[in-house]
Design a protein around this motif. Structure first.
Motif, PDB file in Angstrom:
ATOM      1  N   ALA A  28       0.824  -1.216   0.000  1.00 23.94           N
ATOM      2  CA  ALA A  28       0.000   0.000   0.000  1.00 23.94           C
ATOM      3  C   ALA A  28       0.857   1.265   0.000  1.00 23.94           C
ATOM      4  CB  ALA A  28      -0.948   0.007   1.197  1.00 23.94           C
ATOM      5  N   PHE A  29       2.149   1.141   0.327  1.00 19.65           N
ATOM      6  CA  PHE A  29       3.056   2.284   0.264  1.00 19.65           C
ATOM      7  C   PHE A  29       3.370   2.655  -1.187  1.00 19.65           C
ATOM      8  CE2 PHE A  29       5.316   1.054   4.491  1.00 19.65           C
ATOM      9  CZ  PHE A  29       4.254   1.532   5.215  1.00 19.65           C
ATOM     10  N   ASP A  30       3.260   1.677  -2.088  1.00 16.50           N
ATOM     11  CA  ASP A  30       3.617   1.899  -3.487  1.00 16.50           C
ATOM     12  C   ASP A  30       2.581   2.790  -4.165  1.00 16.50           C
ATOM     13  OD1 ASP A  30       5.731   0.151  -3.087  1.00 16.50           O
ATOM     14  OD2 ASP A  30       4.603  -1.587  -3.822  1.00 16.50           O
ATOM     15  N   GLY A  44     -13.860  11.116  -0.813  1.00 11.06           N
ATOM     16  CA  GLY A  44     -13.796  12.171   0.189  1.00 11.06           C
ATOM     17  C   GLY A  44     -12.427  12.821   0.252  1.00 11.06           C
ATOM     18  N   PRO A  45     -12.298  13.872   1.044  1.00  6.87           N
ATOM     19  CA  PRO A  45     -11.078  14.676   1.063  1.00  6.87           C
ATOM     20  C   PRO A  45      -9.975  14.154   2.003  1.00  6.87           C
ATOM     21  CG  PRO A  45     -12.706  15.686   2.465  1.00  6.87           C
ATOM     22  CD  PRO A  45     -13.373  14.495   1.828  1.00  6.87           C
ATOM     23  N   GLU A  46     -10.224  13.079   2.722  1.00  8.33           N
ATOM     24  CA  GLU A  46      -9.241  12.607   3.707  1.00  8.33           C
ATOM     25  C   GLU A  46      -7.907  12.257   3.038  1.00  8.33           C
ATOM     26  OE1 GLU A  46     -13.350  11.721   4.971  1.00  8.33           O
ATOM     27  OE2 GLU A  46     -12.233  11.097   3.224  1.00  8.33           O
ATOM     28  N   GLN A  47      -6.823  12.551   3.756  1.00 11.32           N
ATOM     29  CA  GLN A  47      -5.470  12.233   3.297  1.00 11.32           C
ATOM     30  C   GLN A  47      -4.618  11.797   4.479  1.00 11.32           C
ATOM     31  OE1 GLN A  47      -3.410  15.037   0.815  1.00 11.32           O
ATOM     32  NE2 GLN A  47      -5.311  15.945   0.118  1.00 11.32           N
ATOM     33  N   ILE A  48      -3.680  10.918   4.201  1.00 12.63           N
ATOM     34  CA  ILE A  48      -2.682  10.519   5.187  1.00 12.63           C
ATOM     35  C   ILE A  48      -1.320  10.636   4.511  1.00 12.63           C
ATOM     36  CG2 ILE A  48      -1.773   8.656   6.620  1.00 12.63           C
ATOM     37  CD1 ILE A  48      -4.600   7.427   6.605  1.00 12.63           C
ATOM     38  N   GLY A  49      -0.444  11.453   5.071  1.00 15.23           N
ATOM     39  CA  GLY A  49       0.920  11.578   4.552  1.00 15.23           C
ATOM     40  C   GLY A  49       1.837  10.608   5.289  1.00 15.23           C
ATOM     41  N   LEU A  50       2.614   9.843   4.549  1.00 17.80           N
ATOM     42  CA  LEU A  50       3.573   8.902   5.131  1.00 17.80           C
ATOM     43  C   LEU A  50       4.971   9.299   4.705  1.00 17.80           C
ATOM     44  CD1 LEU A  50       1.773   5.527   4.307  1.00 17.80           C
ATOM     45  CD2 LEU A  50       1.764   6.758   6.474  1.00 17.80           C
ATOM     46  N   TYR A  51       5.830   9.519   5.688  1.00 23.22           N
ATOM     47  CA  TYR A  51       7.192   9.953   5.408  1.00 23.22           C
ATOM     48  C   TYR A  51       8.126   9.220   6.354  1.00 23.22           C
ATOM     49  CZ  TYR A  51       4.239  13.649   3.639  1.00 23.22           C
ATOM     50  OH  TYR A  51       3.245  14.325   2.999  1.00 23.22           O
ATOM     51  N   LEU A  63      -1.620   9.007   1.008  1.00 21.15           N
ATOM     52  CA  LEU A  63      -2.802   8.182   0.772  1.00 21.15           C
ATOM     53  C   LEU A  63      -4.004   9.116   0.709  1.00 21.15           C
ATOM     54  CD1 LEU A  63      -2.109   5.465   3.488  1.00 21.15           C
ATOM     55  CD2 LEU A  63      -1.413   5.427   1.093  1.00 21.15           C
ATOM     56  N   ASN A  64      -4.860   8.903  -0.288  1.00 21.34           N
ATOM     57  CA  ASN A  64      -6.051   9.750  -0.403  1.00 21.34           C
ATOM     58  C   ASN A  64      -7.210   8.911  -0.912  1.00 21.34           C
ATOM     59  OD1 ASN A  64      -6.074   9.852  -3.376  1.00 21.34           O
ATOM     60  ND2 ASN A  64      -4.156  10.977  -3.105  1.00 21.34           N
ATOM     61  N   ARG A  65      -8.302   9.566  -1.207  1.00 20.72           N
ATOM     62  CA  ARG A  65      -9.518   8.858  -1.606  1.00 20.72           C
ATOM     63  C   ARG A  65     -10.064   9.444  -2.913  1.00 20.72           C
ATOM     64  NH1 ARG A  65     -11.891   5.951   2.215  1.00 20.72           N
ATOM     65  NH2 ARG A  65     -14.003   6.651   1.724  1.00 20.72           N
ATOM     66  N   THR A  66      -9.176   9.754  -3.851  1.00 18.65           N
ATOM     67  CA  THR A  66      -9.582  10.436  -5.077  1.00 18.65           C
ATOM     68  C   THR A  66     -10.130   9.518  -6.164  1.00 18.65           C
ATOM     69  OG1 THR A  66      -7.312  10.366  -5.882  1.00 18.65           O
ATOM     70  CG2 THR A  66      -8.008  12.365  -4.713  1.00 18.65           C
ATOM     71  N   ASN A  67      -9.858   8.218  -6.094  1.00 22.01           N
ATOM     72  CA  ASN A  67     -10.406   7.252  -7.062  1.00 22.01           C
ATOM     73  C   ASN A  67     -10.345   5.859  -6.432  1.00 22.01           C
ATOM     74  OD1 ASN A  67      -7.842   5.940  -7.667  1.00 22.01           O
ATOM     75  ND2 ASN A  67      -7.350   7.730  -8.927  1.00 22.01           N
ATOM     76  N   ALA A  72      -8.440   2.160  -2.183  1.00 25.65           N
ATOM     77  CA  ALA A  72      -7.952   0.855  -1.730  1.00 25.65           C
ATOM     78  C   ALA A  72      -6.681   1.003  -0.898  1.00 25.65           C
ATOM     79  CB  ALA A  72      -7.708  -0.059  -2.926  1.00 25.65           C
ATOM     80  N   ARG A  73      -5.755   1.860  -1.328  1.00 25.35           N
ATOM     81  CA  ARG A  73      -4.518   2.096  -0.562  1.00 25.35           C
ATOM     82  C   ARG A  73      -4.853   2.721   0.788  1.00 25.35           C
ATOM     83  NH1 ARG A  73      -0.980   6.070  -3.088  1.00 25.35           N
ATOM     84  NH2 ARG A  73       0.641   5.283  -1.742  1.00 25.35           N
ATOM     85  N   TYR A  74      -5.717   3.732   0.756  1.00 25.03           N
ATOM     86  CA  TYR A  74      -6.106   4.433   1.982  1.00 25.03           C
ATOM     87  C   TYR A  74      -6.754   3.462   2.962  1.00 25.03           C
ATOM     88  CZ  TYR A  74      -8.304   7.932   4.986  1.00 25.03           C
ATOM     89  OH  TYR A  74      -8.697   8.687   6.063  1.00 25.03           O
ATOM     90  N   GLU A  75      -7.708   2.678   2.484  1.00 27.60           N
ATOM     91  CA  GLU A  75      -8.444   1.781   3.366  1.00 27.60           C
ATOM     92  C   GLU A  75      -7.595   0.627   3.887  1.00 27.60           C
ATOM     93  OE1 GLU A  75     -12.181   0.857   1.462  1.00 27.60           O
ATOM     94  OE2 GLU A  75     -12.954   2.852   1.926  1.00 27.60           O
ATOM     95  N   ALA A  76      -6.520   0.284   3.194  1.00 26.76           N
ATOM     96  CA  ALA A  76      -5.634  -0.759   3.691  1.00 26.76           C
ATOM     97  C   ALA A  76      -4.865  -0.297   4.929  1.00 26.76           C
ATOM     98  CB  ALA A  76      -4.648  -1.181   2.595  1.00 26.76           C
ATOM     99  N   LEU A  77      -4.416   0.958   4.924  1.00 26.78           N
ATOM    100  CA  LEU A  77      -3.558   1.450   6.008  1.00 26.78           C
ATOM    101  C   LEU A  77      -4.271   2.315   7.042  1.00 26.78           C
ATOM    102  CD1 LEU A  77      -0.354   2.173   3.946  1.00 26.78           C
ATOM    103  CD2 LEU A  77      -0.577   0.531   5.801  1.00 26.78           C
ATOM    104  N   ALA A  78      -5.347   2.974   6.679  1.00 28.01           N
ATOM    105  CA  ALA A  78      -6.015   3.882   7.620  1.00 28.01           C
ATOM    106  C   ALA A  78      -6.413   3.211   8.929  1.00 28.01           C
ATOM    107  CB  ALA A  78      -7.224   4.540   6.958  1.00 28.01           C
ATOM    108  N   PRO A  79      -6.971   1.989   8.918  1.00 24.78           N
ATOM    109  CA  PRO A  79      -7.349   1.374  10.202  1.00 24.78           C
ATOM    110  C   PRO A  79      -6.172   1.138  11.146  1.00 24.78           C
ATOM    111  CG  PRO A  79      -8.407   0.237   8.381  1.00 24.78           C
ATOM    112  CD  PRO A  79      -7.396   1.171   7.788  1.00 24.78           C
ATOM    113  N   VAL A  80      -4.983   1.031  10.583  1.00 21.13           N
ATOM    114  CA  VAL A  80      -3.789   0.830  11.402  1.00 21.13           C
ATOM    115  C   VAL A  80      -3.199   2.163  11.845  1.00 21.13           C
ATOM    116  CG1 VAL A  80      -1.479  -0.193  11.461  1.00 21.13           C
ATOM    117  CG2 VAL A  80      -3.280  -1.287  10.127  1.00 21.13           C
ATOM    118  N   LEU A  81      -3.168   3.134  10.921  1.00 22.50           N
ATOM    119  CA  LEU A  81      -2.484   4.395  11.190  1.00 22.50           C
ATOM    120  C   LEU A  81      -3.323   5.405  11.974  1.00 22.50           C
ATOM    121  CD1 LEU A  81      -0.816   4.866   7.705  1.00 22.50           C
ATOM    122  CD2 LEU A  81       0.259   4.034   9.802  1.00 22.50           C
ATOM    123  N   LEU A  82      -4.588   5.540  11.673  1.00 24.22           N
ATOM    124  CA  LEU A  82      -5.393   6.568  12.323  1.00 24.22           C
ATOM    125  C   LEU A  82      -5.482   6.404  13.838  1.00 24.22           C
ATOM    126  CD1 LEU A  82      -8.207   7.174   9.683  1.00 24.22           C
ATOM    127  CD2 LEU A  82      -6.154   8.535  10.120  1.00 24.22           C
TER     128      LEU A  82
END
Length: 87
Positions: A28-30, A44-51, A63-67, A72-82
């Motif tokens: 999901a980082f790719d 939606g407008p949610e974003q998660i920056g990973l650095y 990670l965003n929710r633009t398409n 799919a990338r956002y939803e894979a990591l958001a439950p762990v990161l948020l």
């Protein structure tokens, strides 16, 4: 904007669980391939920056929710990161 730092191996049980879960989700980082066929769904407008660094590799992605592919990338990591933001 909220920020959180996760260092693995972690010193707390919650963070160690996050480290282990992220280990299985590193694809999901790719970034999404430029020629990927993605549904045109706006999630939606949610974003998660990973650095930082993961597994010796530099990570610098958003990670965003633009398409559909990005969702799919956002939803894979958001439950762990948020949840890390609220600890």
């Amino acid at each position: 904007m909220s920020t959180a730092t996760l260092v693995c191996p972690a010193t707390t049980t919650d963070q160690q669980e996050a480290c282990e879960e992220i280990e299985s989700l590193t694809s999901a980082f790719d970034p999404v391939a430029p020629d990927a066929a993605c549904t045109e769904i706006y999630g939606g407008p949610e974003q998660i920056g990973l650095y930082g660094t993961w597994g010796g590799q530099r990570v610098d992605t958003t990670l965003n929710r633009t398409n559909g592919c990005e969702i799919a990338r956002y939803e894979a990591l958001a439950p762990v990161l948020l949840p890390l933001l609220t600890r």
